[in-house]
Motif scaffolding. Structure first.
Motif, PDB file in Angstrom:
ATOM      1  N   ILE A 240       0.885  -1.166   0.000  1.00 56.22           N
ATOM      2  CA  ILE A 240       0.000   0.000   0.000  1.00 56.22           C
ATOM      3  C   ILE A 240       0.924   1.218   0.000  1.00 56.22           C
ATOM      4  N   TRP A 241       0.959   1.932  -1.119  1.00 57.90           N
ATOM      5  CA  TRP A 241       1.895   3.046  -1.296  1.00 57.90           C
ATOM      6  C   TRP A 241       1.258   4.367  -0.895  1.00 57.90           C
ATOM      7  N   LEU A 242       2.088   5.356  -0.576  1.00 54.84           N
ATOM      8  CA  LEU A 242       1.589   6.704  -0.281  1.00 54.84           C
ATOM      9  C   LEU A 242       1.355   7.500  -1.564  1.00 54.84           C
ATOM     10  N   ASP A 243       1.958   7.067  -2.653  1.00 58.48           N
ATOM     11  CA  ASP A 243       1.780   7.728  -3.950  1.00 58.48           C
ATOM     12  C   ASP A 243       0.418   7.320  -4.532  1.00 58.48           C
ATOM     13  N   ALA A 244      -0.429   8.323  -4.797  1.00 54.07           N
ATOM     14  CA  ALA A 244      -1.788   8.047  -5.298  1.00 54.07           C
ATOM     15  C   ALA A 244      -1.781   7.358  -6.652  1.00 54.07           C
ATOM     16  N   ASN A 245      -0.691   7.477  -7.411  1.00 55.46           N
ATOM     17  CA  ASN A 245      -0.602   6.801  -8.716  1.00 55.46           C
ATOM     18  C   ASN A 245      -0.305   5.317  -8.559  1.00 55.46           C
ATOM     19  N   LYS A 246       0.235   4.925  -7.419  1.00 54.68           N
ATOM     20  CA  LYS A 246       0.561   3.517  -7.186  1.00 54.68           C
ATOM     21  C   LYS A 246      -0.542   2.805  -6.395  1.00 54.68           C
ATOM     22  N   THR A 247      -1.122   3.516  -5.430  1.00 53.80           N
ATOM     23  CA  THR A 247      -2.271   3.014  -4.673  1.00 53.80           C
ATOM     24  C   THR A 247      -3.274   4.148  -4.634  1.00 53.80           C
ATOM     25  N   SER A 248      -4.417   3.970  -5.272  1.00 55.07           N
ATOM     26  CA  SER A 248      -5.391   5.063  -5.351  1.00 55.07           C
ATOM     27  C   SER A 248      -5.919   5.385  -3.954  1.00 55.07           C
ATOM     28  N   PRO A 249      -6.355   6.638  -3.722  1.00 53.40           N
ATOM     29  CA  PRO A 249      -6.929   6.988  -2.418  1.00 53.40           C
ATOM     30  C   PRO A 249      -8.091   6.075  -2.014  1.00 53.40           C
ATOM     31  N   TYR A 250      -8.869   5.607  -3.014  1.00 52.95           N
ATOM     32  CA  TYR A 250      -9.965   4.677  -2.710  1.00 52.95           C
ATOM     33  C   TYR A 250      -9.415   3.362  -2.143  1.00 52.95           C
ATOM     34  N   GLN A 251      -8.389   2.807  -2.811  1.00 48.09           N
ATOM     35  CA  GLN A 251      -7.793   1.552  -2.321  1.00 48.09           C
ATOM     36  C   GLN A 251      -7.139   1.765  -0.952  1.00 48.09           C
ATOM     37  N   PHE A 252      -6.506   2.925  -0.799  1.00 45.35           N
ATOM     38  CA  PHE A 252      -5.858   3.286   0.463  1.00 45.35           C
ATOM     39  C   PHE A 252      -6.912   3.328   1.581  1.00 45.35           C
ATOM     40  N   TYR A 253      -8.013   4.004   1.326  1.00 47.10           N
ATOM     41  CA  TYR A 253      -9.106   4.100   2.299  1.00 47.10           C
ATOM     42  C   TYR A 253      -9.643   2.712   2.655  1.00 47.10           C
ATOM     43  N   GLN A 254      -9.832   1.873   1.624  1.00 47.81           N
ATOM     44  CA  GLN A 254     -10.368   0.527   1.849  1.00 47.81           C
ATOM     45  C   GLN A 254      -9.448  -0.320   2.719  1.00 47.81           C
ATOM     46  N   PHE A 255      -8.137  -0.135   2.572  1.00 49.34           N
ATOM     47  CA  PHE A 255      -7.187  -0.917   3.389  1.00 49.34           C
ATOM     48  C   PHE A 255      -7.475  -0.700   4.872  1.00 49.34           C
ATOM     49  N   TRP A 256      -7.607   0.568   5.274  1.00 47.40           N
ATOM     50  CA  TRP A 256      -7.830   0.874   6.697  1.00 47.40           C
ATOM     51  C   TRP A 256      -9.244   0.483   7.125  1.00 47.40           C
ATOM     52  N   LEU A 257     -10.194   0.668   6.233  1.00 52.74           N
ATOM     53  CA  LEU A 257     -11.582   0.323   6.538  1.00 52.74           C
ATOM     54  C   LEU A 257     -11.745  -1.180   6.790  1.00 52.74           C
ATOM     55  N   ASN A 258     -10.903  -1.983   6.160  1.00 55.13           N
ATOM     56  CA  ASN A 258     -11.002  -3.443   6.271  1.00 55.13           C
ATOM     57  C   ASN A 258     -10.226  -4.017   7.459  1.00 55.13           C
ATOM     58  N   ALA A 259      -9.643  -3.159   8.285  1.00 55.18           N
ATOM     59  CA  ALA A 259      -8.906  -3.649   9.459  1.00 55.18           C
ATOM     60  C   ALA A 259      -9.853  -4.407  10.378  1.00 55.18           C
ATOM     61  N   ASN A 260      -9.348  -5.479  11.004  1.00 60.45           N
ATOM     62  CA  ASN A 260     -10.208  -6.167  11.978  1.00 60.45           C
ATOM     63  C   ASN A 260     -10.273  -5.330  13.265  1.00 60.45           C
ATOM     64  N   ASP A 261     -11.162  -5.703  14.178  1.00 57.11           N
ATOM     65  CA  ASP A 261     -11.403  -4.873  15.370  1.00 57.11           C
ATOM     66  C   ASP A 261     -10.140  -4.689  16.218  1.00 57.11           C
ATOM     67  N   ALA A 262      -9.383  -5.769  16.407  1.00 63.59           N
ATOM     68  CA  ALA A 262      -8.177  -5.684  17.250  1.00 63.59           C
ATOM     69  C   ALA A 262      -7.150  -4.750  16.635  1.00 63.59           C
ATOM     70  N   ASP A 263      -6.930  -4.879  15.316  1.00 60.62           N
ATOM     71  CA  ASP A 263      -5.969  -4.004  14.650  1.00 60.62           C
ATOM     72  C   ASP A 263      -6.436  -2.550  14.663  1.00 60.62           C
ATOM     73  N   ALA A 264      -7.723  -2.336  14.415  1.00 58.88           N
ATOM     74  CA  ALA A 264      -8.251  -0.963  14.392  1.00 58.88           C
ATOM     75  C   ALA A 264      -8.026  -0.274  15.734  1.00 58.88           C
ATOM     76  N   GLU A 265      -8.189  -1.030  16.821  1.00 59.27           N
ATOM     77  CA  GLU A 265      -7.998  -0.450  18.166  1.00 59.27           C
ATOM     78  C   GLU A 265      -6.538  -0.062  18.398  1.00 59.27           C
ATOM     79  N   THR A 266      -5.621  -0.860  17.876  1.00 58.79           N
ATOM     80  CA  THR A 266      -4.189  -0.538  18.003  1.00 58.79           C
ATOM     81  C   THR A 266      -3.794   0.577  17.047  1.00 58.79           C
ATOM     82  N   TRP A 267      -4.231   0.455  15.804  1.00 58.82           N
ATOM     83  CA  TRP A 267      -3.778   1.378  14.755  1.00 58.82           C
ATOM     84  C   TRP A 267      -4.315   2.789  14.929  1.00 58.82           C
ATOM     85  N   ILE A 268      -5.512   2.946  15.526  1.00 56.34           N
ATOM     86  CA  ILE A 268      -6.072   4.303  15.645  1.00 56.34           C
ATOM     87  C   ILE A 268      -5.227   5.159  16.598  1.00 56.34           C
ATOM     88  N   ARG A 269      -4.543   4.507  17.537  1.00 58.28           N
ATOM     89  CA  ARG A 269      -3.633   5.229  18.432  1.00 58.28           C
ATOM     90  C   ARG A 269      -2.355   5.643  17.699  1.00 58.28           C
TER      91      ARG A 269
END
Length: 426
Positions: A240-269
């Motif tokens: 998952i790249w920071l460059d929008a040409n390599k990973t679109s903002p939609y795909q980038f958004y979906q990556f975080w949206l698809n986090a499981n509950d345990a990861d989301a709790e850790t990653w939001i911090r």
């Protein structure tokens, strides 16, 4: 006074810390650096942690230096690697350094009128004229081989089958000298990095102590892991790249949206700048009704805005709603404008002649590149994981023809739960 270390500790962002580091940060504005590896022309989400560390540092009133390793990129860091990686040519490296520098400038404040303005540095600037003989005389003599051999990153490689080249063995001296140079020339007293860098960082503090009797400090952040043991930042499509040409903002958004509950709790911090009360409230809301995915939505929103901005976040939301909000809606109900406006959905082209003649679905999926092989396409179809125009492909014998085209020129292909492709037929 705001304590950077206290802030990072409640977020779970400190693993190793050198004694006296917290006191140094409480005493005065401190210059600190993190190194970024220019092995690609974009940073990926693994680089977000060091970027966020520098942002926290600057918010706390300290001065960040982002060091791009134009010289160390030519050598290759053995930390966490099981075998030596390919060395890059100078031209490729220079291109990568320029791209990485441009990305880092989006996140930090480089306003020179401020005392803690961020700075960029490239270690090629001080290594390009440094001869091998001068290096072994001025640096090598201060660090013993015994000291270098004791490092975990060295021991693991020496015990492995592939061994370790002299080039990689010297890496910790080269990185150690970076810290020494920045200490001498930029009054940089602190180095931060991932926990796999601890050995290299400590070599730098040791070199500063031995060469000029100086005192330097360090802390590291834990390496990010997924709760299920999978590798962080990797998907079926790769990094998952920071460059929008390599990973679109939609795909980038979906990556975080698809986090499981345990990861989301850790990653939001770790990956957001939301304060402790706001995060605690989100976690409490999530526990009341996990199906609402409140944590995941907040995480995806904050990180997408941080990296891509509010406009791209809004486009990602719009695409997500079109694709997922009303799954019972027919694909035929999507207007041509709506299909063309699916921001971030991968677009591929395919021959109209082949569609007019009729083509089996497995050939279509492989010839468009949606699947790398017929075997993989068949396997996912048999597992019920492929849909075309929101209709599940029932079997590998399925045929696709012109009658199925949306607006006589599109096919909307879904692979797995979240991967969409818009096939343009022309």
């Amino acid at each position: 006074m705001y304590s950077l270390i206290d802030e990072l500790q409640w977020r779970g962002m400190i693993q190793d810390i050198m004694p006296g580091t917290k006191e140094q940060l409480g005493k005065e504005m401190t210059t600190a650096y993190i190194g970024f590896d220019p092995t690609a022309d974009s940073l990926h989400i693994g680089s977000l942690v060091p970027i966020i560390l520098l942002v926290h540092l600057q918010k706390a009133g300290h001065k960040p230096i982002a060091l791009v390793g134009g010289a160390t990129g030519m050598v290759g860091d053995p930390s966490g690697k099981s075998e030596e990686r390919n060395l890059l040519s100078e031209d490729v490296l220079n291109h990568n350094v320029a791209c990485v520098k441009a990305q880092l400038e989006k996140f930090l404040d480089f306003d020179k009128s401020k005392p803690n303005a961020a700075e960029m540095a490239n270690n090629y600037d001080w290594f390009k004229e440094f001869s091998f003989l001068n290096f072994i005389r001025d640096v090598g003599k201060h660090i013993t081989v015994n000291y270098m051999m004791a490092k975990d990153s060295v021991k693991k490689r020496l015990e492995g089958e592939s061994g370790m080249s002299f080039t990689e063995f010297t890496y910790q001296l080269v990185q150690g000298y970076d810290f020494y140079w920045l200490y001498q020339n930029k009054n940089c007293k602190l180095q931060m990095g991932g926990s796999d860098q601890w050995g290299n960082i400590v070599t730098g503090t040791e070199l500063i102590r031995r060469k000029c009797s100086g005192e330097a400090f360090a802390f590291t952040c834990p390496l990010i892991k997924k709760a299920d043991g999978g590798k962080f930042g990797k998907t079926e499509q790769g990094n998952i790249w920071l460059d929008a040409n390599k990973t679109s903002p939609y795909q980038f958004y979906q990556f975080w949206l698809n986090a499981n509950d345990a990861d989301a709790e850790t990653w939001i911090r770790i990956f957001t700048f939301l304060d402790q009360p706001a995060i605690n409230e989100l976690i409490a809301e999530q526990k009341k009704d996990a199906s609402k995915r409140i944590l995941q939505k907040a995480l995806a929103k904050e990180v997408t805005i941080f990296v891509h901005g509010i406009d791209e976040y809004n486009k990602a939301i719009e695409t997500t709603e079109r694709l997922f909000a009303n799954q019972s809606a027919q694909a035929e109900d999507l207007s041509e404008e709506a299909l063309e406006g699916l921001e971030g959905v991968l677009q591929v082209n395919f021959s109209k002649e082949k569609i007019n003649a009729g083509i089996d679905v497995v050939s279509l999926l492989t010839e468009t590149g949606i699947f790398p092989s017929k075997g993989e396409a068949k396997k996912m179809i048999q597992g019920g994981g492929v849909s075309i125009n929101r209709k599940k492909v029932e079997g590998v014998q399925w045929s696709v023809g012109s009658a199925q085209l949306l607006h006589n020129k599109y096919l909307l292909v879904q692979k797995g739960k979240k991967n969409y492709y818009l096939v343009h037929i022309s």
